[in-house]
Every structure is written in structure tokens, then in C-alpha cells.
Motif scaffolding. Structure first.
Motif, PDB file in Angstrom:
ATOM      1  N   GLY A  77      31.590  42.996  32.779  1.00 19.29           N
ATOM      2  CA  GLY A  77      31.408  42.087  33.911  1.00 19.29           C
ATOM      3  C   GLY A  77      32.703  41.876  34.666  1.00 19.29           C
ATOM      4  O   GLY A  77      32.918  40.815  35.255  1.00 19.29           O
ATOM      5  N   MET A  78      33.548  42.911  34.731  1.00 26.29           N
ATOM      6  CA  MET A  78      34.902  42.729  35.252  1.00 26.29           C
ATOM      7  C   MET A  78      34.934  42.384  36.729  1.00 26.29           C
ATOM      8  O   MET A  78      35.901  41.796  37.219  1.00 26.29           O
ATOM      9  N   HIS A  79      33.878  42.726  37.470  1.00 26.57           N
ATOM     10  CA  HIS A  79      33.849  42.443  38.907  1.00 26.57           C
ATOM     11  C   HIS A  79      33.162  41.112  39.214  1.00 26.57           C
ATOM     12  O   HIS A  79      33.024  40.748  40.384  1.00 26.57           O
ATOM     13  N   LEU A  80      32.750  40.383  38.171  1.00 21.27           N
ATOM     14  CA  LEU A  80      32.122  39.082  38.351  1.00 21.27           C
ATOM     15  C   LEU A  80      33.181  37.988  38.222  1.00 21.27           C
ATOM     16  O   LEU A  80      34.206  38.176  37.561  1.00 21.27           O
ATOM     17  N   THR A  81      32.917  36.835  38.823  1.00 18.97           N
ATOM     18  CA  THR A  81      33.883  35.735  38.790  1.00 18.97           C
ATOM     19  C   THR A  81      33.336  34.593  37.947  1.00 18.97           C
ATOM     20  O   THR A  81      32.135  34.318  37.928  1.00 18.97           O
ATOM     21  N   GLY A  82      34.253  33.904  37.258  1.00 17.42           N
ATOM     22  CA  GLY A  82      33.879  32.759  36.440  1.00 17.42           C
ATOM     23  C   GLY A  82      33.227  33.162  35.139  1.00 17.42           C
ATOM     24  O   GLY A  82      33.001  34.345  34.855  1.00 17.42           O
ATOM     25  N   TYR A  83      32.937  32.175  34.305  1.00 16.31           N
ATOM     26  CA  TYR A  83      32.207  32.360  33.056  1.00 16.31           C
ATOM     27  C   TYR A  83      32.895  33.347  32.109  1.00 16.31           C
ATOM     28  O   TYR A  83      32.250  34.080  31.361  1.00 16.31           O
ATOM     29  N   GLY A  84      34.210  33.390  32.162  1.00 22.81           N
ATOM     30  CA  GLY A  84      34.965  34.289  31.293  1.00 22.81           C
ATOM     31  C   GLY A  84      35.086  35.706  31.796  1.00 22.81           C
ATOM     32  O   GLY A  84      35.663  36.553  31.097  1.00 22.81           O
ATOM     33  N   CYS A  85      34.567  35.994  32.989  1.00 26.37           N
ATOM     34  CA  CYS A  85      34.650  37.344  33.554  1.00 26.37           C
ATOM     35  C   CYS A  85      35.993  37.524  34.275  1.00 26.37           C
ATOM     36  O   CYS A  85      36.620  36.560  34.706  1.00 26.37           O
ATOM     37  N   ALA A  86      36.403  38.775  34.411  1.00 29.00           N
ATOM     38  CA  ALA A  86      37.757  39.062  34.880  1.00 29.00           C
ATOM     39  C   ALA A  86      37.943  38.809  36.374  1.00 29.00           C
ATOM     40  O   ALA A  86      39.063  38.598  36.833  1.00 29.00           O
ATOM     41  N   GLY A  87      36.873  38.859  37.167  1.00 28.78           N
ATOM     42  CA  GLY A  87      36.984  38.603  38.596  1.00 28.78           C
ATOM     43  C   GLY A  87      37.786  39.649  39.346  1.00 28.78           C
ATOM     44  O   GLY A  87      38.462  39.344  40.328  1.00 28.78           O
ATOM     45  N   ARG A  88      37.706  40.897  38.901  1.00 24.83           N
ATOM     46  CA  ARG A  88      38.449  41.970  39.555  1.00 24.83           C
ATOM     47  C   ARG A  88      37.743  42.426  40.828  1.00 24.83           C
ATOM     48  O   ARG A  88      36.554  42.171  41.040  1.00 24.83           O
ATOM     49  N   SER A  89      38.480  43.146  41.670  1.00 25.03           N
ATOM     50  CA  SER A  89      37.915  43.635  42.928  1.00 25.03           C
ATOM     51  C   SER A  89      36.976  44.804  42.674  1.00 25.03           C
ATOM     52  O   SER A  89      36.953  45.400  41.590  1.00 25.03           O
ATOM     53  N   ALA A  90      36.216  45.157  43.713  1.00 27.71           N
ATOM     54  CA  ALA A  90      35.331  46.313  43.627  1.00 27.71           C
ATOM     55  C   ALA A  90      36.118  47.592  43.393  1.00 27.71           C
ATOM     56  O   ALA A  90      35.704  48.458  42.615  1.00 27.71           O
ATOM     57  N   VAL A  91      37.264  47.731  44.059  1.00 32.22           N
ATOM     58  CA  VAL A  91      38.068  48.939  43.877  1.00 32.22           C
ATOM     59  C   VAL A  91      38.620  49.010  42.460  1.00 32.22           C
ATOM     60  O   VAL A  91      38.619  50.077  41.829  1.00 32.22           O
ATOM     61  N   GLU A  92      39.071  47.892  41.914  1.00 33.30           N
ATOM     62  CA  GLU A  92      39.564  47.896  40.540  1.00 33.30           C
ATOM     63  C   GLU A  92      38.450  48.279  39.564  1.00 33.30           C
ATOM     64  O   GLU A  92      38.665  49.069  38.630  1.00 33.30           O
ATOM     65  N   TYR A  93      37.269  47.732  39.783  1.00 36.35           N
ATOM     66  CA  TYR A  93      36.135  48.105  38.933  1.00 36.35           C
ATOM     67  C   TYR A  93      35.818  49.592  39.077  1.00 36.35           C
ATOM     68  O   TYR A  93      35.565  50.285  38.087  1.00 36.35           O
ATOM     69  N   GLY A  94      35.851  50.095  40.303  1.00 36.91           N
ATOM     70  CA  GLY A  94      35.578  51.513  40.519  1.00 36.91           C
ATOM     71  C   GLY A  94      36.588  52.404  39.819  1.00 36.91           C
ATOM     72  O   GLY A  94      36.223  53.406  39.194  1.00 36.91           O
ATOM     73  N   LEU A  95      37.858  52.059  39.903  1.00 34.45           N
ATOM     74  CA  LEU A  95      38.889  52.842  39.220  1.00 34.45           C
ATOM     75  C   LEU A  95      38.664  52.850  37.711  1.00 34.45           C
ATOM     76  O   LEU A  95      38.843  53.876  37.052  1.00 34.45           O
ATOM     77  N   LYS A 124      23.872  36.650  39.430  1.00 33.46           N
ATOM     78  CA  LYS A 124      23.300  36.529  40.775  1.00 33.46           C
ATOM     79  C   LYS A 124      22.118  35.574  40.823  1.00 33.46           C
ATOM     80  O   LYS A 124      21.957  34.818  41.794  1.00 33.46           O
ATOM     81  N   PHE A 125      21.262  35.619  39.799  1.00 30.99           N
ATOM     82  CA  PHE A 125      19.945  34.991  39.907  1.00 30.99           C
ATOM     83  C   PHE A 125      19.651  33.940  38.847  1.00 30.99           C
ATOM     84  O   PHE A 125      18.608  33.296  38.902  1.00 30.99           O
ATOM     85  N   GLY A 126      20.545  33.773  37.883  1.00 32.17           N
ATOM     86  CA  GLY A 126      20.265  32.857  36.796  1.00 32.17           C
ATOM     87  C   GLY A 126      20.542  31.404  37.133  1.00 32.17           C
ATOM     88  O   GLY A 126      21.253  31.082  38.090  1.00 32.17           O
ATOM     89  N   SER A 127      20.003  30.522  36.311  1.00 31.51           N
ATOM     90  CA  SER A 127      20.330  29.097  36.408  1.00 31.51           C
ATOM     91  C   SER A 127      21.721  28.872  35.837  1.00 31.51           C
ATOM     92  O   SER A 127      22.272  29.731  35.143  1.00 31.51           O
ATOM     93  N   GLU A 128      22.282  27.717  36.100  1.00 30.65           N
ATOM     94  CA  GLU A 128      23.595  27.401  35.550  1.00 30.65           C
ATOM     95  C   GLU A 128      23.550  27.415  34.023  1.00 30.65           C
ATOM     96  O   GLU A 128      24.489  27.880  33.364  1.00 30.65           O
ATOM     97  N   GLU A 129      22.473  26.920  33.471  1.00 28.95           N
ATOM     98  CA  GLU A 129      22.332  26.913  32.006  1.00 28.95           C
ATOM     99  C   GLU A 129      22.298  28.332  31.460  1.00 28.95           C
ATOM    100  O   GLU A 129      22.929  28.629  30.424  1.00 28.95           O
ATOM    101  N   GLN A 130      21.576  29.235  32.121  1.00 32.95           N
ATOM    102  CA  GLN A 130      21.513  30.632  31.685  1.00 32.95           C
ATOM    103  C   GLN A 130      22.880  31.292  31.779  1.00 32.95           C
ATOM    104  O   GLN A 130      23.291  32.030  30.874  1.00 32.95           O
ATOM    105  N   LYS A 131      23.600  31.023  32.857  1.00 35.44           N
ATOM    106  CA  LYS A 131      24.935  31.601  33.009  1.00 35.44           C
ATOM    107  C   LYS A 131      25.874  31.117  31.913  1.00 35.44           C
ATOM    108  O   LYS A 131      26.615  31.916  31.317  1.00 35.44           O
ATOM    109  N   GLN A 132      25.859  29.825  31.650  1.00 32.12           N
ATOM    110  CA  GLN A 132      26.749  29.274  30.636  1.00 32.12           C
ATOM    111  C   GLN A 132      26.395  29.786  29.241  1.00 32.12           C
ATOM    112  O   GLN A 132      27.279  30.000  28.400  1.00 32.12           O
ATOM    113  N   GLU A 133      25.113  29.986  28.998  1.00 32.76           N
ATOM    114  CA  GLU A 133      24.694  30.430  27.674  1.00 32.76           C
ATOM    115  C   GLU A 133      25.074  31.872  27.393  1.00 32.76           C
ATOM    116  O   GLU A 133      25.517  32.201  26.287  1.00 32.76           O
ATOM    117  N   TRP A 134      24.952  32.750  28.406  1.00 30.79           N
ATOM    118  CA  TRP A 134      25.079  34.181  28.136  1.00 30.79           C
ATOM    119  C   TRP A 134      26.349  34.835  28.661  1.00 30.79           C
ATOM    120  O   TRP A 134      26.935  35.687  27.980  1.00 30.79           O
TER     121      TRP A 134
END
Length: 405
Positions: A77-95, A124-134
Motif C-alpha cells: 500500500g505504498m502509494h496510499l496515505t495514512g493508516y500506516g501506509c507509506a504515502g509515496r508518489s505514483a512514480v515512486e510506486y512505479g519504480l 477508497k471505498f471503506g468505512s473509517e472502521e474498516q480502514k482502521q481495522e485492516w
């Protein structure tokens, strides 16, 4: 905001690349942060994947022990932000995808299924509870996800899916089958798309724990491709789910398609990693293998093969970078992703096949990577949209005429 390095910084950072590697000096257009991601993943692939991939592929083993190592690199989940994800850019994920697939498509696929499909759907589509849980657990590699869309009779046409979720009191009851579902036999949670009897947008997404009663999965074997990866048949037999299992923000096929576009984007880069590994191995072999008293790399026809491979790799990598920049800017359209996926995978397969010929008979063994990459790329060419599907997406964009039906 990062900027590309100065000329002095570029020239002073490392020794010149080997002949043919980054021939057009694409790295001049990468920031220090982007290069750091590339170099970190490249080193990991060189040290951890390449020494072991032949055995994993030969024995059809997905090395589950590598999942925490992926997490430590921030790849899940490196291109996702928050919830322990790295929040990297699309180009960084692509590399990162490009370097992983230079190791093996199957291992890049794990990162894609976990991050671009399962985690992306929840993000993208989960509830806050679902995001925090998984999401925090999945980013750490403590939980594995899978993504259930394709069915035995619904591949390129997901609108014809038969998996159905019916209301029963406050619960949903899920029945149906899915096929070619990556990671399902080792997953903890499945993102499952099913038809419902809701009006207007009947397709909804559900989070299904894989230990739920009525959920079963089995590996698809034997396979001639993606042997170091896991693809499964999945069955849902009256799987009872609470209302809270539904992804509240996903309505209709736009939900799974948004996730598929995330995965397709990673493929644009990844395919060029596989192609580059084929080219580099063929070039090195051509310089060391002697016939008629000299290296075969001195012969015109072999040089022509190497040149043709190099040209398509450089073009495809620059295409990936351009698409990545558009994605980071928020200007990328789905049909542009289709163009990148169609072109780069198609060219990568041709490069793998051409590279194999440089090795002669030796090329059909696992001692050299082109035929392994070739076999894997046949799966990459098929999943997340076949050549035919992406051709028709582009045809629709060009003409304004929908030709699927």
C-alpha cells in the motif's frame, strides 16, 4: 515537492551505468527521493529475490516469509496515505514495481494484489472502521488481502458476474464462485464484488473474512506461468455477513474498475522491469558466449536483436514515467492507463522472446531468466484486462463508439 538532481549531483553520485542500461539517462529526470526508492528495491531484488527465484519458480512456491520484508521496505500500500501506509508518489510506486518485476512478475503481483487491489479498495471505498481495522495490519504484512472479481464465466465481462448477495434481515448472504483470485488461500480478508437486488447500482463490494463459514479457496495447479505466485478458485456457500461488511462508498462496477486501474498502472512499470532483466542477461551472455572464435555479441544479427530490445525498453520506460507524472498531477485518464498497459506488456513479451533466442538452447533452462519472464508475462498480458479489452477501450476513446456490445 522534490526536484531533479543537478548535473553535478547526477555525475557525482555513482559510476556510469553499464552499456545499454538507462541509455537515455532517464534517471536525470528522477528526484533524489525517487532514486532512493528505486535503489533500495533494486538492492533488495538483487540480494533477496534473484538468488532464490529459480527454486521458487521451479517448485511453484510463493515464499510467504518474504511478506514482512516487503512491509519493512514500505511496499504494501505504498502509494496510499495514512493508516500506516507509506504515502509515496505514483512514480515512486512505479519504480518499485519495475524493480520487483525485474526479479519476478509473481512477486510484483503480490504487492499489486495486496496494495493496488485489496488495500486500495478499502482505502477508497471503506468505512473509517474498516480502514482502521485492516489497513494498518495489511501495511505491516500482518494481514493479507485478496480481491474477488473475476469468475469462471465472467472474465473480460464482469457485468455478467453471477456471485450474488441477498438480504436476509440485517445480514447479507453471499453465494457464488470466483476464479484466478490472487492470494486467496493465504489471505485473511477478501474484497468480494457481488450482484445484489439493489436498484440502479446492483454491484457492491464486501469484506469477507476468509475464516467465515462457507468460504473456501483452493490453489489453481499446475500452472506454466506465475509459478512463484498464488492464484485460486474461491467458492461462497451461504456466507453470512453483517451490514458492516459492505464497502459503503462503492456502488456499481466503477468501484472494482477504479482498483483495477491502480493495478494496471503498476503493470506499466513492472513489465519494463521484466523486459530490462531479459535484455541485460542477453547482452551479458552475448559478450561472454563465443562461437566461430569470437563473442556472439560481435555478430550483426545479435547486435540487431539487442538494439531492438533496448529501443523498446527505453521507449516503454519513458512512457511509464510520463504516465506516472500525469498520475501524480491528477490528470491521468483511464484510457491512458490502457495505452500504457497494452503497449508495455506486449513489447515486454516480444523482448523476452527475442532475448531467449540469444541464448540458443540454453535459453530454455531456468539458468537464464528470459523464458521464465516470458511465461510470467503471458499472465500479465491477460490479467487486469487483455490486449483485446484495452484495444477496445482505446478504440472507444478514439472514435467515441462503444464496441464491446
Amino acid at each position: 515537492m522534490t526536484t531533479p538532481r543537478t548535473e553535478a549531483g547526477r555525475n557525482g553520485r555513482e559510476a556510469p551505468a553499464p552499456p545499454g542500461q538507462d541509455f537515455l539517462n532517464m534517471q536525470a529526470h528522477l528526484s533524489e527521493e525517487e532514486l532512493a526508492v528505486r535503489d533500495k528495491v533494486r538492492s533488495f531484488v538483487r540480494e533477496r529475490i534473484k538468488p532464490n527465484i529459480n527454486g521458487w519458480f521451479d517448485k511453484a512456491i510463493f515464499p510467504k516469509e518474504i511478506v514482512p520484508e516487503f512491509a519493512d521496505l514500505g511496499l504494501l500500500g505504498m502509494h496510499l496515505t495514512g493508516y500506516g501506509c507509506a504515502g509515496r508518489s505514483a512514480v515512486e510506486y512505479g519504480l518499485a514495481c519495475m524493480e520487483l518485476e525485474a526479479g519476478d512478475s509473481g512477486l510484483r503481483t503480490f504487492v499489486s494484489v495486496q496494495g493496488s487491489l485489496a488495500m486500495s479498495a478499502i482505502h477508497k471505498f471503506g468505512s473509517e472502521e474498516q480502514k482502521q481495522e485492516w489497513l494498518p495490519r495489511m501495511a505491516k504484512g500482518e494481514a493479507i488481502g485478496c480481491f474477488g472479481l473475476t469468475e469462471p464465466t465472467a472474465g473480460s465481462d464482469p457485468a455478467s458476474m453471477k456471485t450474488f448477495a441477498r438480504r436476509e434481515g440485517s445480514d447479507w448472504v453471499l453465494n457464488g464462485q470466483k476464479r484466478w483470485i490472487g492470494l486467496a488461500t493465504i489471505a485473511d480478508i477478501a474484497v468480494v464484488w457481488a450482484r445484489t437486488d439493489e436498484e440502479n447500482n446492483p454491484v457492491r463490494g464486501f469484506l469477507v473474512p476468509t475464516d467465515a463459514e462457507g468460504f473456501s479457496a483452493r490453489d489453481i495447479t499446475p500452472k506454466l506461468s506465475m509459478r512463484a505466485s498464488i492464484q485460486c478458485d474461491v467458492t461462497f456457500d451461504d456466507v453470512r455477513l453483517p451490514e458492516s461488511a459492505m464497502l459503503p462508498q462503492a456502488r456499481g462496477l466503477g468501484g472494482p474498475f477504479a482498483c483495477l486501474n491502480e493495478a494496471r498502472y503498476g503493470i506499466i512499470w513492472g513489465a519494463m522491469g521484466a523486459a530490462r532483466d531479459c535484455f541485460e542477461s542477453a547482452r551479458d551472455y552475448a559478450l561472454s558466449r563465443e562461437q566461430f572464435g569470437k563473442p556472439i555479441g560481435s555478430f550483426q544479427l545479435v547486435q540487431q536483436k539487442l538494439v531492438n530490445m533496448l529501443i523498446e525498453i527505453e521507449k516503454g520506460t519513458l512512457l511509464a514515467l510520463h504516465i506516472g507524472r500525469m498520475k501524480d498531477e491528477g490528470t491521468l485518464r483511464p484510457e491512458q492507463i490502457s495505452l500504457g498497459k497494452l503497449n508495455n506488456v506486449r513489447e515486454a513479451i516480444e523482448i523476452a522472446r527475442e532475448a531467449r533466442t540469444v541464448f540458443g538452447g540454453n535459453g530454455v533452462t531456468l539458468e537464464y531468466p528470459p523464458m521464465r519472464h516470458m511465461a510470467n508475462l503471458e499472465s500479465v498480458r491477460t490479467y487486469e484486462g487483455t490486449d483485446e479489452v484495452h484495444t477496445l477501450i482505446l478504440g472507444n476513446a478514439i472514435t467515441g463508439i462503444q464496441s464491446f456490445r
